[in-house]
Every structure is written in structure tokens, then in C-alpha cells.
Write a protein that holds these residues in place. Structure first.
Motif, mmCIF file in Angstrom:
data_model
loop_
_atom_site.group_PDB
_atom_site.id
_atom_site.type_symbol
_atom_site.label_atom_id
_atom_site.label_comp_id
_atom_site.label_asym_id
_atom_site.label_seq_id
_atom_site.Cartn_x
_atom_site.Cartn_y
_atom_site.Cartn_z
ATOM 1 N N SER A 1 4.956 7.153 4.825
ATOM 2 C CA SER A 1 5.187 7.196 6.262
ATOM 3 C C SER A 1 6.387 8.068 6.580
ATOM 4 O O SER A 1 7.388 8.059 5.889
ATOM 5 C CB SER A 1 5.424 5.764 6.748
ATOM 6 N N ASP A 2 6.272 8.811 7.653
ATOM 7 C CA ASP A 2 7.378 9.679 8.034
ATOM 8 C C ASP A 2 8.560 8.858 8.512
ATOM 9 O O ASP A 2 9.708 9.217 8.354
ATOM 10 C CB ASP A 2 6.936 10.663 9.124
ATOM 11 N N TRP B 1 0.816 -1.200 0.000
ATOM 12 C CA TRP B 1 0.000 0.000 0.000
ATOM 13 C C TRP B 1 0.852 1.254 0.000
ATOM 14 O O TRP B 1 1.977 1.257 0.488
ATOM 15 C CB TRP B 1 -0.953 -0.011 1.188
ATOM 16 N N ASN C 1 2.113 4.267 1.413
ATOM 17 C CA ASN C 1 2.143 4.680 2.801
ATOM 18 C C ASN C 1 3.269 5.678 2.967
ATOM 19 O O ASN C 1 4.382 5.331 3.306
ATOM 20 C CB ASN C 1 2.370 3.454 3.680
#
Lengths: 407, 398
Positions: free
Chosen positions: A9-10, A5, A7
Motif C-alpha cells: 500500500s502506498d 495479506w 498489500n
């Protein structure tokens, strides 16, 4: 893995395997310059050289100039000792280069002074910093002379001490692929093309989320079965029978010595890159052909990636353990490989070899050996999901380095 | 209605539990006793040592029998394991005119008729919904139409595994009333009717497996097992830091975190050292990374499956986490990130207990199994009664 997916993300960046590709010397630089030319999402790439002009001329952005005092900004003139001195002069710069990464892919053309002298030093520093090192090297054509040949062999021996796996492409094997009248420049450019294809073939399968993924445990298993020397082959095909063509080129071609390497090898990684038209039956056929050609019990891992603009094209890269090593740990001990981290303590499963114990304080599980160490799940059937053994820690499969504690 | 106590036996990878439930006057359920034993002989939801499992069951059973002051003869047995699979299936029959209960029975028979490999057995076949001429979610009896369809979810598993668990029960002189899939039991106790209506994903993170059940469009839509659980997290930690399993487990419980924190990068943990070993430390963020990657991957596998089944966008009520794994720090925020849906920690609802607090995530399966048993007894009682009513009618009484 199946985690496909989107994502953004940080923290995501920190949790992936951080890979640095480093070209050592002029030859390595040309290989990577070639590879970078049409690489859509390249990993961080650095060029290490003593030669200021060669560095200036390379397309690689991150340049590390070494040995200003000993080499005075020139090449090493084929003198590996000079290369080694140059590397030792700038140990800190090399350490700073690799320190934030988990995996080093080192690319060099052994035989030359810089590559032969510097590559083992860089590999040693990478080990001290706890990185895993995969080295892609070429050895010279016979026409390059005995001295370069011998120097390359010495460099290879030194490199094998420190690198976790060395993938060797003997240029001489490509000789048969070149027509007799081939100009010298073209011969080298052909070598570069093959090398860059080999590096990209593996990189693409390891770094992206693909149709059929390879993960680091596949690489580990290869390394474990290879006695840290591998070789690779590359074949391409086009049109309807593209898979057959690629197979033909590989199994009958000189890179894998007409299939001899496949027949002897105990472990292989097959990487298939194709277009949206890549079919299951093609993958099946490739896998079957290798299975038939390999010795019984050989570990064959296969990954496949689909590139949108590759319709009607198929590239097959094979990474194979050059020599047959029985997979049992006891047998591995018979092979005298005292310098290889994977065979350092072949029988002592409970006390995994400490990597980097020499320089740094950190120690961790070795890359190989860890692949099949399934801990408490040792005695039960593995959980295989989309080709990955879920009993192996996720971090290990993704090649993320976790230091096992600092004393 | 006066009913015998209902007993659930949950044979999990980390715990074996027995729950005794009795019906309350108001139709609710009261748990009167709980027996709980550490589990040995199980890995990833599967039994690998018969005798160990038997003795764990014995311990838990005795505890429950003493607490409830009764002899247990019959249990509803909750099981998991990667061999358990959910398979959505649809049956369709032509009807002519008004739909009768016989039609419904017929279409269900068709929907439940699936060809499974010889070694597999159906554990549950749950009716999702009926459709009449393509109109879904109807109560078919009394309607008219040309076709009647039923969607069912078939949960099946390996017959030999079921047989082995039944043999464990037999070794303790227990009859198995029904075998249940533990994920469905958890859903039974931890989900509200409203959540099921709006669509919800239940994930029960156990020691050896992670079970999931998805409700979408007011029906049960998918269920399955990933055989990765808390034991994998422990094993990953043990492998990374070269610790014995017990130490790794303790480290996981004390510091395990599903998210990597900025503070974790500077904080160092003392690793337990064996005799004669030099003390070592590790970065908290390294521990967090190990746990995060494992949990993210496991939840990601469920996400991938639901996406493939085109269910992901139908989960209006989000994700509910149960099982011992729900205690993992920050597991709910991680699930929110992976699924992009709100996530809460679930526990058995509307169940009262005599002794301990029952509303804890790890009891969801066991309490749910009692609920399943309770429901099944009631259904059977109703069916029997209706048969007697019919008979009575024929004989001119009632």
C-alpha cells in the motif's frame, strides 16, 4: 494481527508504528552493532555519542554527534554531567532525530558518562515530541567500581522519569553465567549478545506478522503493571528438547534470579522464536511453566515467530515486570511513582494524563492505562480474536500515535 | 395466493426496526410499513439490558402497526452477535441405483446431523449442493449412482441468546415464527441470483457487528460474524480525541473516511469542546487513520477467514457491502483494496414500498427477513398442499 495479506500500500508506511532504535554512548553502540550484524530487516537505527572516533567505528549508519563544544569530539571520560551538557548543547539535533517516530527504543549502558548523562535528556525530548520510549539499559558489573554503580543508579532514576518503561539488565546478574577466567572483553561481548537478543526478541514479535502475535497493548499492559521498571531474560535451546533447555536456562538461570523475578512479577511477555518445527506442545509447555512459576493472576502474554532458517533452534525472551504491582488502579496509587506518566492520575480515569504537556502543545493518551480502557465496551465481554482484544482501538494496539488535539 | 402480511423484527445494536411486507399479485413483495427506533440495551449484537430492548421494540412495533393499520402477532426475528457461527458440513450416503426423494431426505438428515455443544442450537442449515459419485452441483432425483452427498452450511448460535430475544418478543405479545441470522437476511435481499451463481461476498457492517455471507460455486459456502461494527469506530475516535461518544459519532458521520487522503494531512478539524475547555483541533488525516485502521482490520479478519476456507478466489462477483456502515466514505475502495475484488454498495432489490425509499443499505437485513419469512410461508403452503394432494389422491379425489 491477522491482516497478513501482501498489500504494497502506498499509504501503509505512514500507518504503521514508526520505530526508531537509538544507541546512546559507546556501550549502546556496541550492543546495537552486535544486533545489526545479523538482523534481516532492521528498524531505523541511530547512534548518539560525543566521541567522534567511536561514532566513526560503529556499524550504525545514522550518526548523531553531540557536544562538539563541551566534549570536543572526545568521550566524556565517565563524567555524566559532561554528557548532560553535551546533550543540552544539541537539543535541536536530538529533537530532529526523534520527531517523525512513534516509538523510541533507547539502548544504553548506564554508568558511563555519555549514556548516563544523555539518555535521560533524549528520553525527555522524546516525551516532549509525544513518542513512547522503551529504554533497554545495562547497569555495571560490581568490578567496575562503586562510582560507576552510583552514577548508573542516578542515571536510571533520571531515565525512569521520562521513559515509559525501562528494561534493566544488571550486568552483575550475568556474572554467574561467566566462568571465572573469562577475559574482560568476552564478558562485555556476552552482555552485548544478551542485550541484542532481548531487543530483537521483542522487536521480532512486535514488528512482523507472526504465528502468534504480540501487539502494543501487551506491551502497554506490561508497562502498566511494572511501575516502569522491567527486566528481561533470554534462553536458547537446540535439538529435540530445545524448549526444555531454554526454559531451564531462564527459570534456573541468573538473569531472572533463578525464577525469583518470575515469581514476583505481575506481568510478563514471552517471546518465542523458533524454526518451522516449532510445535504447539512446546508453546503450551512454555506457557504452562511460566504460569506455574508466576504468582496467581499474573498477566502473561505470549507471542511466537517462525524463522525459516531456525530449524532445531528455539529462543525464549522474557520481559517481566521486576516488582509485583497489583493491577488495580487504586493500589497503583499507593506506590509512590509521581514521576511516572502511568501513575500520574491513577484514579482519574476520565481525564487521562496529558503527555508532553510541558514542552509541546500536543497531548495524548498515555501508553499505559489506555490498554484496559475499553471505553463504551467496558461493561461487556471483550472480543478476543487471535489473542487481541478488538474492543481496544486498532491504532492503540499497533502503537500508532494519534495526538488528541492541539489547542 | 392470499397471504397474511409478513412482519420482520430486526433487533440490532444501533436500531430496532420492524418491516411489514405483503405479497403482490405478481409474486413480488411490497413493504407496506416500517417502524424504526434507536436501539439501547444492545452491545456488539448482544443484549445486555432486557427492559431497554423491550421498550425499543415496543416503539418500533407501534410505529409499524399504526402505519400498516394492523395488529402484529407474529414476527420473523433477525439476530446477530459473535456467538453465531457458520459451519460447512457434508453428509454422504450409499445409494443403489436410482436416487429417490427419500434418499435426498436421508442425506440431508445425515448432513444436518452435527454434534454441537449442549448450549448451542442450529439457526439455519442451508443446502448448498448435492453430489452424485463426486459430480457436484447436480439435481440428484432421478439420477443413478453409488454415493449421494449433500453439502450444507450450518449456522448455529447460543441457545440462551436466542431464548432471550424470543423473550423480548413475548414481552410484546409476539410469537416468533422463525429466528434468522441477520447476515443471511441481508444476502437474501441485496444479492442477485447471478451474483450468487458467480460467487460473491456480502458484508453487512452494522453498529455492533459485521456479518458476512459467502457464496461460491453457486452455493452458500460460509457465514459468520465479527463482533466489530460502527460503534467500534466511534469508540476509537472518542478514545483518541477524548470526546464523548455522541460527539465522536457526529465527527465520524461528518468526516469519517476509510481512506487516508493527502488533503487530510493539511486540513484541521475543530474538535467539539465542552464548557470551559480550550478549543482544540485535530488533523483530518488522524481521524482518517483511526477509521482506516479499524475498517482495514475488520475486513482483513473476514478476508483471513475466507482464505482459510479457500473461498477467496471463488468470489467472481466481488464484494457487496450493506448495513449502516456502507455509508462510511470510501469504504468500498478500501474493501476493493483489502480483498482485491470489485466492491459495490448493496441495497434491497426488487422490493417496492408504499412510503419511503427502501433501496438503502441499512434496510437490507429487515427487508431480507421479510423475504425469508415470505419464502418460508410459501414453502410451507406448498408442502401442505402436496400433502392434501396426496390425501386427495388416496381418497380418489383431485
Amino acid at each position: 494481527m491477522a491482516s497478513t495479506w501482501d498489500n504494497p500500500s502506498d499509504e501503509g508506511g505512514d500507518l504503521r508504528c514508526r520505530v526508531l532504535v537509538a544507541a546512546v554512548g559507546g556501550g549502546g553502540g556496541s550492543v546495537l552493532g552486535h544486533a545489526l550484524a545479523d538482523w534481516p530487516e532492521p528498524p531505523p537505527v541511530a547512534a548518539v555519542n560525543t566521541d567522534a572516533r567511536a561514532l566513526a567505528g560503529t556499524g550504525i549508519a545514522l550518526k548523531v554527534m553531540i557536544g562538539r563544544t563541551v566534549a570536543k569530539g572526545m568521550g566524556t571520560g565517565g563524567d555524566a554531567e559532561l554528557g548532560r551538557l553535551a546533550a543540552n548543547e544539541d537539543l535541536d539535533a536530538l529533537r530532529a532525530l526523534v520527531t517523525d517516530y512513534d516509538l523510541l527504543v533507547l539502548v544504553a549502558s548506564l554508568g558511563g558518562g555519555t549514556a548516563t548523562g544523555v539518555a535521560p535528556v533524549l528520553a525527555r525530548i522524546a516525551r516532549e515530541e509525544g513518542l513512547l520510549t522503551l529504554a533497554y539499559v545495562t547497569t555495571p558489573f560490581e568490578f567496575e567500581g562503586v562510582r560507576r554503580q552510583e552514577q548508573a543508579q542516578e542515571g536510571l532514576t533520571a531515565l525512569k522519569q521520562y521513559a515509559d518503561a525501562v528494561v534493566v539488565l544488571p550486568n552483575q546478574r550475568l556474572h554467574a553465567l561467566l566462568s571465572p577466567g573469562t577475559p574482560l572483553a568476552e564478558a562485555f561481548s556476552f552482555v552485548n549478545r544478551m542485550m541484542s537478543a532481548g531487543i530483537r526478541g521483542l522487536w521480532t514479535l512486535l514488528a512482523r506478522d507472526n504465528m502468534l502475535n504480540l501487539d502494543f497493548s501487551d506491551l502497554q499492559s506490561l508497562v502498566e503493571n511494572s511501575g516502569n521498571e522491567c527486566c528481561f531474560g533470554y534462553g536458547e535451546g537446540q535439538g529435540a528438547d530445545k524448549a526444555t533447555q531454554a526454559l531451564q536456562k531462564l527459570l534456573a538461570g541468573p538473569m531472572l534470579e533463578k525464577g525469583r523475578v518470575v515469581a514476583n512479577s505481575g506481568a510478563m511477555i514471552l517471546s518465542v522464536i523458533g524454526g518451522p518445527d516449532l510445535s504447539l506442545s512446546e508453546l503450551e509447555m512454555i506457557h504452562r511453566r511460566f504460569q506455574e512459576a508466576a504468582r496467581p493472576g499474573a498477566r502473561i502474554s505470549m507471542g511466537a515467530a517462525v524463522m525459516d532458517d531456525w530449524a532445531g533452534r528455539l529462543a525464549l525472551t522474557v520481559l517481566a515486570a521486576e516488582h509485583w504491582l497489583p493491577a488495580t488502579r487504586g493500589a497503583a496509587a499507593e506506590t509512590p511513582k509521581p514521576s511516572s506518566p502511568f501513575f500520574r492520575e491513577p484514579s482519574a480515569k476520565e481525564t487521562p494524563a496529558r503527555r508532553g504537556a510541558k514542552g509541546g502543545q500536543q497531548s495524548e493518551l498515555p501508553l499505559g492505562g489506555a490498554a484496559h480502557d475499553r471505553g463504551r465496551f467496558q461493561d461487556v465481554a471483550p472480543t478476543i480474536y487471535a489473542g487481541a482484544d478488538l474492543d481496544i482501538p486498532t491504532y492503540a494496539r499497533r502503537g500508532i500515535r494519534i495526538p488528541s488535539g492541539t489547542s | 395466493m392470499n397471504m397474511e402480511p409478513i412482519v420482520a423484527l430486526e433487533i440490532g445494536t444501533s436500531r430496532v426496526r420492524v418491516f411489514v411486507g405483503e405479497a403482490r399479485e405478481d409474486g413480488g413483495l411490497m413493504i407496506t410499513a416500517v417502524g424504526d427506533s434507536a436501539s439501547s440495551g444492545m452491545r456488539k449484537g448482544e443484549m445486555f439490558h432486557f427492559d431497554s430492548v423491550c421498550s425499543c421494540v415496543e416503539t418500533a412495533l407501534h410505529q409499524a402497526e399504526e402505519a400498516a393499520n394492523l395488529t402484529i402477532n407474529e414476527v420473523y426475528l433477525a439476530m446477530s452477535g459473535s456467538q453465531i457461527e457458520g459451519m460447512p458440513n457434508r453428509g454422504e450416503i450409499p445409494v443403489d441405483g436410482e436416487i429417490t426423494p427419500d434418499h435426498v431426505e436421508h442425506v440431508l438428515r445425515v448432513a444436518r446431523e452435527v454434534t454441537l455443544p449442549a448450549d448451542r442450537q442450529i439457526l439455519h442449515s442451508i443446502v448448498g449442493q448435492y453430489s452424485v459419485d463426486g459430480l457436484a452441483g447436480v439435481r440428484p432425483v432421478g439420477m443413478t449412482g453409488k454415493t449421494l452427498a449433500a453439502d450444507v452450511l450450518i449456522v448455529h448460535g447460543l441457545y440462551s441468546r436466542m431464548l432471550n430475544l424470543v423473550r423480548v418478543a413475548k414481552s410484546q405479545k409476539l410469537e416468533v415464527a422463525e429466528l434468522l441470522f441477520s447476515g443471511l437476511c441481508s444476502a437474501m435481499s441485496a444479492l442477485s441470483a447471478e451474483q450468487k451463481l458467480q460467487g460473491v461476498l456480502l458484508i453487512d457492517v452494522g453498529g455492533g457487528t459485521t456479518d458476512y455471507v459467502a457464496y461460491a460455486q453457486a452455493r452458500i459456502a460460509d457465514a459468520g460474524v465479527i463482533s466489530v461494527g460502527g460503534d467500534h469506530v466511534t469508540n476509537d475516535i472518542a478514545r483518541a480525541f477524548r470526546l464523548p461518544t455522541t460527539e465522536a459519532e457526529a465527527l465520524k458521520i461528518q468526516f469519517g473516511d476509510a481512506m487516508v487522503s493527502a488533503a487530510g494531512r493539511t486540513r484541521r478539524l475543530a474538535l467539539p469542546a465542552g464548557a470551559g475547555e480550550t478549543p482544540r483541533t485535530a488533523k483530518l488525516s488522524d481521524l482518517q487513520t483511526i477509521v482506516h485502521l479499524r475498517m482495514e482490520e475488520t475486513l482483513g479478519l473476514i478476508r483471513a477467514r475466507l482464505q482459510q476456507q479457500k473461498l477467496l478466489h471463488l468470489l467472481g462477483s466481488g464484494v457487496v457491502l450493506t448495513g449502516g456502515g456502507a455509508y462510511l466514505r470510501n469504504v468500498a475502495p478500501l474493501a476493493e483494496k483489502v480483498f482485491g475484488l470489485p466492491c459495490e454498495i448493496g441495497a434491497p432489490r426488487n422490493v417496492s414500498g408504499l412510503t419511503a425509499n427502501l433501496a438503502v443499505p441499512e434496510y437490507a437485513t429487515g427487508v431480507g427477513a421479510v423475504l425469508c419469512g415470505y419464502k418460508s410461508v410459501r414453502t410451507r403452503a406448498e408442502q401442505t398442499r402436496s400433502v392434501w394432494q396426496k390425501l386427495g389422491h388416496w381418497f380418489g379425489i383431485g
